[in-house]
Design a protein around this motif. Structure first.
Motif, PDB file in Angstrom:
ATOM      1  N   HIS A 124      -1.913  43.295 -30.193  1.00 33.48           N
ATOM      2  CA  HIS A 124      -2.606  44.521 -29.745  1.00 33.48           C
ATOM      3  C   HIS A 124      -1.753  45.167 -28.654  1.00 33.48           C
ATOM      4  CE1 HIS A 124      -6.090  47.104 -29.723  1.00 33.48           C
ATOM      5  NE2 HIS A 124      -6.138  47.059 -28.412  1.00 33.48           N
ATOM      6  N   LYS A 139      -1.529  48.660 -31.660  1.00 33.07           N
ATOM      7  CA  LYS A 139      -2.801  49.388 -31.668  1.00 33.07           C
ATOM      8  C   LYS A 139      -2.646  50.820 -32.156  1.00 33.07           C
ATOM      9  CE  LYS A 139      -2.864  49.711 -26.645  1.00 33.07           C
ATOM     10  NZ  LYS A 139      -3.581  49.265 -25.473  1.00 33.07           N
ATOM     11  N   SER A 192      -9.671  45.405 -34.335  1.00 30.25           N
ATOM     12  CA  SER A 192      -8.653  45.479 -33.296  1.00 30.25           C
ATOM     13  C   SER A 192      -9.035  44.659 -32.071  1.00 30.25           C
ATOM     14  CB  SER A 192      -8.446  46.940 -32.886  1.00 30.25           C
ATOM     15  OG  SER A 192      -9.624  47.427 -32.334  1.00 30.25           O
ATOM     16  N   ASP A 193      -7.998  44.273 -31.330  1.00 31.11           N
ATOM     17  CA  ASP A 193      -8.174  43.627 -30.029  1.00 31.11           C
ATOM     18  C   ASP A 193      -8.948  42.304 -30.130  1.00 31.11           C
ATOM     19  OD1 ASP A 193      -7.744  43.460 -27.341  1.00 31.11           O
ATOM     20  OD2 ASP A 193      -9.380  44.795 -26.774  1.00 31.11           O
ATOM     21  N   CYS A 194      -8.578  41.477 -31.100  1.00 28.96           N
ATOM     22  CA  CYS A 194      -9.288  40.207 -31.299  1.00 28.96           C
ATOM     23  C   CYS A 194      -8.889  39.193 -30.231  1.00 28.96           C
ATOM     24  CB  CYS A 194      -8.943  39.607 -32.661  1.00 28.96           C
ATOM     25  SG  CYS A 194      -9.387  40.672 -33.999  1.00 28.96           S
ATOM     26  N   THR A 195      -9.869  38.439 -29.781  1.00 26.33           N
ATOM     27  CA  THR A 195      -9.576  37.364 -28.821  1.00 26.33           C
ATOM     28  C   THR A 195      -9.804  35.989 -29.458  1.00 26.33           C
ATOM     29  OG1 THR A 195     -11.821  37.594 -27.983  1.00 26.33           O
ATOM     30  CG2 THR A 195     -10.101  38.752 -26.765  1.00 26.33           C
ATOM     31  N   THR A 211     -13.405  37.561 -33.477  1.00 28.34           N
ATOM     32  CA  THR A 211     -14.164  37.845 -32.255  1.00 28.34           C
ATOM     33  C   THR A 211     -13.412  38.888 -31.445  1.00 28.34           C
ATOM     34  OG1 THR A 211     -14.891  35.560 -32.205  1.00 28.34           O
ATOM     35  CG2 THR A 211     -15.161  36.790 -30.167  1.00 28.34           C
ATOM     36  N   ARG A 212     -14.166  39.881 -30.971  1.00 32.00           N
ATOM     37  CA  ARG A 212     -13.529  40.909 -30.124  1.00 32.00           C
ATOM     38  C   ARG A 212     -14.503  41.350 -29.029  1.00 32.00           C
ATOM     39  NH1 ARG A 212     -14.732  46.278 -31.459  1.00 32.00           N
ATOM     40  NH2 ARG A 212     -12.681  46.878 -30.707  1.00 32.00           N
ATOM     41  N   ARG A 269      -5.227  40.331 -29.069  1.00 29.98           N
ATOM     42  CA  ARG A 269      -4.977  40.508 -27.631  1.00 29.98           C
ATOM     43  C   ARG A 269      -4.043  39.389 -27.161  1.00 29.98           C
ATOM     44  NH1 ARG A 269      -9.686  41.405 -23.144  1.00 29.98           N
ATOM     45  NH2 ARG A 269     -10.147  43.195 -24.447  1.00 29.98           N
TER      46      ARG A 269
END
Ligand code: FAD
Length: 319
Positions: free
Chosen positions: A96, A101, A117-120, A132-133, A156
């Protein structure tokens, strides 16, 4: 059944980005014995062949040429669309990052595939991938499952493990048709050459309005140098002109997940917390014991940053 996963690897300053290694490692875990392939926009793919292979990819698609020397949305998205149509992966992973992005939604929209987007975190539950985001500026987490078709996910930085274990990847040159380019990069002017990249830094020393001036950032820079970390800032410090906006962390700045975040003279406004509250360990230095930053801090030091930070630097030098 094994999955085919394509990873967009990124090179920065002659090195692979750490988040690309995280993506490759994750791809290997999620592929379940399937195939991991990487794509790299670079003239120097051979220099990264071993590293990309060790982190899980068997094939490395190299895209090289004038049109891809610098990132432009049209060129990168155009090339990735062509590659994805050829390779037909089940999942595409990218960091990301500024590029990830920007390009991921363009590619997903053109191919009419899923985007998250921006998965943790990514887990496998009952054979399905659960992404999971964070949402609402990090106050809650959303879990998403894509049941059908291809999905493009951006990760991320500093949220996934990096592991080695494979051999060298085989380089396959990929020569996409150059799309119509609406932008051309003439020159790249770097403001922070030679310093640790903030978005991937494991240690961040961040300054707020409490540093009081550009000069006030010097003790923070010294501590960052001793710890091998990067310097960040609150918007308060950026707005006051103490530092460049490229250092801003928060809702409208960079989102960071370092192992250690030291907030110096930062009050802890909700918009700042949105960018750093997922740091593994947070240390706050503030002379106001009521400052909200202490509510999220693992360790708090009530005191004057101009006394505390040099003492920390001195102690860290001895260690
Ligand atoms: P202040 O709130 O003024 O705090 C300074 C702190 O320094 C105080 O707690 C004080 O006790 C302490 N201090 C002073 N002197 C010393 C000393 N010598 N030693 C120790 N401590 C000292 N902010 C962000 O950071 N990032 C964002 O991305 C962001 N986006 C925003 C988006 C929107 C739409 C809005 C409305 C605001 C946004 N803000 C953002 C601004 C945010 O609301 C705060 O105004 C900002 O974070 C305050 O910065 P600060 O903590 O440095 O300053």
């Amino acid at each position: 059944m094994g999955k085919r996963i394509l990873v967009l690897a990124e090179e920065k300053d002659g090195k692979l980005r750490n988040v690309s290694l995280e993506a490759l490692t994750l791809a290997k875990q999620l592929s379940d014995g399937g195939e991991v392939q990487a794509v790299l926009f670079s003239e120097q793919a051979a220099a990264f062949q071993a590293q990309i292979g060790q982190h899980g990819a068997g094939l490395l698609f190299q895209i090289a040429g004038e049109a891809w020397k610098s990132y432009t949305p049209d060129a990168y998205a155009g090339a990735l669309v062509q590659l994805i149509e050829q390779v037909q992966p089940d999942v595409i992973l990218a960091g990301h990052t500024a590029i990830g992005k920007d390009v991921a939604p363009r590619v997903a929209a053109r191919l009419q595939i899923g985007l998250i987007s921006d998965c943790t975190g990514v887990d496998v539950q009952g054979g399905e991938l659960v992404f999971t985001r964070p949402i609402y500026a990090g106050k809650a987490f959303q879990k998403k499952v894509f049941r059908e078709g291809t999905v493009f996910a951006t990760l991320r930085a500093n949220n996934f493990a990096v592991a080695e274990g494979g051999g060298a990847a085989k380089i396959v040159p990929f020569e996409p048709t150059v799309p119509d380019l609406r932008t051309i990069v003439r020159e790249v002017v770097r403001k922070t050459a030679g310093t640790v990249d903030l978005s991937e830094a494991k240690i961040i020393i961040s300054g707020g309005r409490g540093v009081k001036s550009a000069e006030g950032f010097r003790p923070l820079e010294e501590l960052a140098a001793v710890l091998g970390g990067a310097v960040g800032a609150s918007r308060g410090a950026c707005d006051a002109g103490y530092c460049d906006y490229s250092l801003q962390i928060g809702q409208t700045g960079k989102v960071v997940t370092p192992d250690l975040y030291i907030a110096c003279g930062i009050s802890g406004a909700i918009q700042h917390l949105a960018g750093m509250s997922n740091a593994k360990v947070i240390v706050a230095i503030n002379k106001d014991p009521e400052a909200p930053i202490f509510q999220v801090a693992d360790y708090g030091i009530v005191g004057d940053l101009f006394e505390v930070v040099p003492l920390l630097t001195e102690e860290c030098r001895k260690a």
